[in-house]
Design a protein around this motif. Structure first.
Motif, PDB file in Angstrom:
ATOM      1  N   LYS A   1      41.036  39.411 110.453  1.00 27.58           N
ATOM      2  CA  LYS A   1      40.799  37.968 110.688  1.00 27.58           C
ATOM      3  C   LYS A   1      41.996  37.408 111.079  1.00 27.58           C
ATOM      4  O   LYS A   1      43.077  37.693 110.800  1.00 27.58           O
TER       5      LYS A   1
ATOM      6  N   VAL B   1      43.294  33.640 111.703  1.00 28.52           N
ATOM      7  CA  VAL B   1      43.099  32.112 111.386  1.00 28.52           C
ATOM      8  C   VAL B   1      43.932  31.363 112.489  1.00 28.52           C
ATOM      9  O   VAL B   1      45.086  31.537 112.770  1.00 28.52           O
TER      10      VAL B   1
ATOM     11  N   ILE C   1      38.917  32.654 112.151  1.00 29.73           N
ATOM     12  CA  ILE C   1      38.744  31.479 111.409  1.00 29.73           C
ATOM     13  C   ILE C   1      39.382  30.251 111.664  1.00 29.73           C
ATOM     14  O   ILE C   1      40.781  30.179 111.997  1.00 29.73           O
TER      15      ILE C   1
ATOM     16  N   TYR D   1      45.445  30.928 103.278  1.00 29.61           N
ATOM     17  CA  TYR D   1      45.656  32.042 103.933  1.00 29.61           C
ATOM     18  C   TYR D   1      47.218  32.753 103.967  1.00 29.61           C
ATOM     19  O   TYR D   1      47.594  33.839 104.203  1.00 29.61           O
TER      20      TYR D   1
ATOM     21  N   VAL E   1      49.809  28.064 111.258  1.00 24.61           N
ATOM     22  CA  VAL E   1      48.856  29.256 111.821  1.00 24.61           C
ATOM     23  C   VAL E   1      49.573  29.613 113.151  1.00 24.61           C
ATOM     24  O   VAL E   1      50.533  28.869 113.726  1.00 24.61           O
TER      25      VAL E   1
END
Length: 237
Positions: free
Chosen positions: A23, A25, A52, A68, A74
């Motif tokens: 995943k 982000v 995401i 997260y 990010v």
């Protein structure tokens, strides 16, 4: 005695399943240069992942990112129980997990140089980032030309010229597309937005980056995003 070792085929299948559950982000494609880098790497090299997206400049932006990573920024890569929250660390992690894909150049010397130019981008060029931010939809020709930003532009051009002299005038920085090109792709976006003049060979490199399928996809999705952040959409006089 019972053999507890996994059948090699089953082991490979389980490993592939684990890697396909990655995943990533990211923030808005139009504005987030740091998000662009690992996304391009994963997309360009066919590494499956779930995207995401956390929109920037919203009341819940910080709280959503905190779900997260406690670093509060990010991109973030989630690989099972492992969380990687730095763009260069993400790229290094992916290179280790997918050695057959040659995310870095195969040649030892070229790989060392590629890592060096990525590290320089990762930690430097502050003036360029400040004066000429990433906004793929915008057009600010001639803006942001502070002396410090101009010095950063000159250094980037020097890096590109040196790399292309080694790899060939019609190639990417190290021949095939690599982490290094993904790392400088946001600079390509900035140069386009701010109308930076480049020597013909460097402009041709910019055109090759823009035409790369992964970069083209990111740009299309950035342009299609509905969110607007006024402080990045208007350049102050």
């Amino acid at each position: 005695m019972q053999n507890t070792e996994l059948d090699p085929t089953l082991s490979q299948t389980l490993d592939a399943a684990k890697k396909s559950s990655l995943k990533l982000v990211i923030a808005n494609k139009n504005y987030s240069s740091w998000s662009m880098r690992p996304w391009l790497v994963m997309t360009a090299f066919g590494i499956p992942f779930e995207e995401i997206l956390v929109s920037l400049d919203r009341p819940d932006t910080s709280s959503r990112i905190a779900q997260y990573s406690s670093a509060g920024r990010v991109p973030v890569l989630i690989a099972g129980k492992t969380t990687v929250w730095d763009s260069l660390a993400i790229c290094e992690y992916l290179a280790e997990q997918f050695p057959d894909k040659s995310l870095w150049p195969r040649d030892v010397a070229a790989r060392a140089i590629a890592r060096s130019v990525c590290a320089e981008m990762h930690s430097g060029f502050t003036a360029l980032r400040t004066a000429m931010w990433m906004n793929i939809r915008a057009s600010f020709p001639g803006k942001g030309r502070t002396p410090q930003a101009q010095a950063d532009i000159a250094r980037i051009c020097e890096i590109w010229e040196d790399c292309l002299a080694r790899s060939g005038p019609h190639q990417f920085l190290f021949g095939d597309f690599s982490i290094a090109d993904a790392y400088y792709a946001p600079v390509v976006m900035r140069f386009r937005t701010f109308g930076v003049w480049l020597a013909p060979a460097l402009q041709a490199y910019v055109d090759r980056v823009v035409a790369h399928p992964a970069v083209s996809q990111w740009m299309r999705e950035a342009i299609a995003e509905p969110e607007r952040i006024e402080k990045y959409d208007v350049y102050p006089d």
